[in-house]
Design an enzyme around this catalytic site. Structure first.
Site, PDB file in Angstrom:
ATOM      1  N   HIS A  96       0.858  -1.195   0.000  1.00 25.15           N
ATOM      2  CA  HIS A  96       0.000   0.000   0.000  1.00 25.15           C
ATOM      3  C   HIS A  96       0.894   1.245   0.000  1.00 25.15           C
ATOM      4  O   HIS A  96       1.955   1.245   0.611  1.00 25.15           O
ATOM      5  CB  HIS A  96      -0.910  -0.015   1.232  1.00 25.15           C
ATOM      6  CG  HIS A  96      -1.964   1.035   1.178  1.00 25.15           C
ATOM      7  ND1 HIS A  96      -1.711   2.349   1.502  1.00 25.15           N
ATOM      8  CD2 HIS A  96      -3.270   0.986   0.810  1.00 25.15           C
ATOM      9  CE1 HIS A  96      -2.826   3.052   1.332  1.00 25.15           C
ATOM     10  NE2 HIS A  96      -3.782   2.246   0.923  1.00 25.15           N
ATOM     11  N   GLU A 164      -4.249   2.171  -7.347  1.00 23.65           N
ATOM     12  CA  GLU A 164      -4.644   3.288  -6.496  1.00 23.65           C
ATOM     13  C   GLU A 164      -3.770   4.493  -6.824  1.00 23.65           C
ATOM     14  O   GLU A 164      -2.614   4.558  -6.378  1.00 23.65           O
ATOM     15  CB  GLU A 164      -4.440   2.932  -5.019  1.00 23.65           C
ATOM     16  CG  GLU A 164      -5.207   1.720  -4.557  1.00 23.65           C
ATOM     17  CD  GLU A 164      -5.412   1.749  -3.043  1.00 23.65           C
ATOM     18  OE1 GLU A 164      -6.566   1.857  -2.635  1.00 23.65           O
ATOM     19  OE2 GLU A 164      -4.424   1.687  -2.300  1.00 23.65           O
TER      20      GLU A 164
HETATM   21  P1  PGA Z   1      -9.539   6.134   0.418  1.00 28.92           P
HETATM   22  O1  PGA Z   1      -8.300   5.114   0.623  1.00 28.92           O
HETATM   23  O2  PGA Z   1     -10.706   5.317  -0.026  1.00 28.92           O
HETATM   24  O3  PGA Z   1      -9.733   6.768   1.751  1.00 28.92           O
HETATM   25  O4  PGA Z   1      -9.111   7.113  -0.627  1.00 28.92           O
HETATM   26  C1  PGA Z   1      -8.093   4.056  -0.254  1.00 28.92           C
HETATM   27  C2  PGA Z   1      -6.929   3.209   0.200  1.00 28.92           C
HETATM   28  O5  PGA Z   1      -6.009   3.739   0.819  1.00 28.92           O
HETATM   29  O6  PGA Z   1      -6.905   1.997  -0.037  1.00 28.92           O
END
Ligand code: PGA
Length: 240
Positions: A96, A164
């Site tokens: 992540h 992401e």
């Molecule tokens: P968020 O985070 O939905 O708060 O943007 C997503 C993540 O970090 O997986």
């Protein structure tokens, strides 16, 4: 391949014991029976076991937010894939962007963690994504080229890739649907048809329906909105 959608709630460093218990009880009770996909939550490490016990017998799975790649040894403070698997955990988020930003995780670490997960048959949810100033295409290609060298063809259906964009994480930004669609087309082309692709970053009940329409997106990795019982259920309903 047609994938079942997967929605993962990444609780990050949030929710104390009672709060986490209340949320998981709500999710177990309120997930619509007509949703045919998979659901997972990723609580803090110390709550994995009790949350796994709470979801036992339900359709909800439990994911770790992180793991260490070694199975055991002199690594103070870490938990291995074997440790979390013993608790009833079936997935682990790997790489992540917050791990990269705050804990110095590199692509090498990510690859070691993927291998450790595959060895124990725990599904790694591998995060990739670019910073605002970077070219998504260049960065995603580089990250995937590196990661893909560690995975054999036969293992592609055992991993999940979560795209992401780092600038969208925790920022509640407006998501450009056509840009996202283009990126997922590229990802699908690169990764083939055996791997589920998730989108993460600012997913809310408002944008979930549009995102769920994108052919190559097979679900979401949800951060802040997963802490709200009603919002998380609304996001699941985007796939009804
Ligand atoms: P968020 O985070 O939905 O708060 O943007 C997503 C993540 O970090 O997986």
């Amino acid at each position: 391949m047609k994938f079942k959608p997967l929605i993962i709630g990444n609780w990050k460093l949030n929710l104390f014991r009672e709060e986490a218990f209340n949320l998981i009880e709500f999710i177990v009770k309120n997930t619509p029976a007509s949703f045919k996909g998979d659901i997972a939550v990723a609580p803090v490490m110390v709550l994995l076991q009790s949350i796994a016990e709470k979801v036992h017998g339900s359709r909800i799975q439990v994911s770790a937010q992180n793991i260490f790649h070694m199975q055991n040894g002199a690594y103070t403070g870490e938990s291995s894939v074997r440790h979390i698997k013993e608790l009833g955990v079936s997935m682990a988020i790997v790489g992540h962007s917050e791990r990269k930003q705050y804990f110095g995780e590199t692509l090498q670490h990510v690859c070691l963690k993927i291998k450790a997960c595959l060895l124990e048959q725990v599904v790694p949810v591998v995060c990739i994504g670019e910073k605002k100033i970077e070219s998504a295409e260049i960065v995603l290609n580089k990250q995937l080229d590196y990661i893909l060298t560690t995975i054999s063809d036969a293992q592609f259906h055992n991993i999940i890739i979560a795209y992401e964009p780092i600038w969208a994480i925790g920022k509640k930004v407006k998501i450009d649907i056509s840009r996202t669609e283009k990126i997922f087309k590229l990802l699908r082309k690169k990764i083939g048809n055996n791997t589920r692709l998730l989108y993460g970053g600012s997913v809310t009940p408002k944008n979930a329906k549009d995102l769920a329409q994108i052919l190559n997106i097979n679900g979401f990795l949800v951060g802040s909105a997963s802490l709200s019982p009603s919002m998380f259920i609304e996001i699941i309903k985007a796939y009804l």
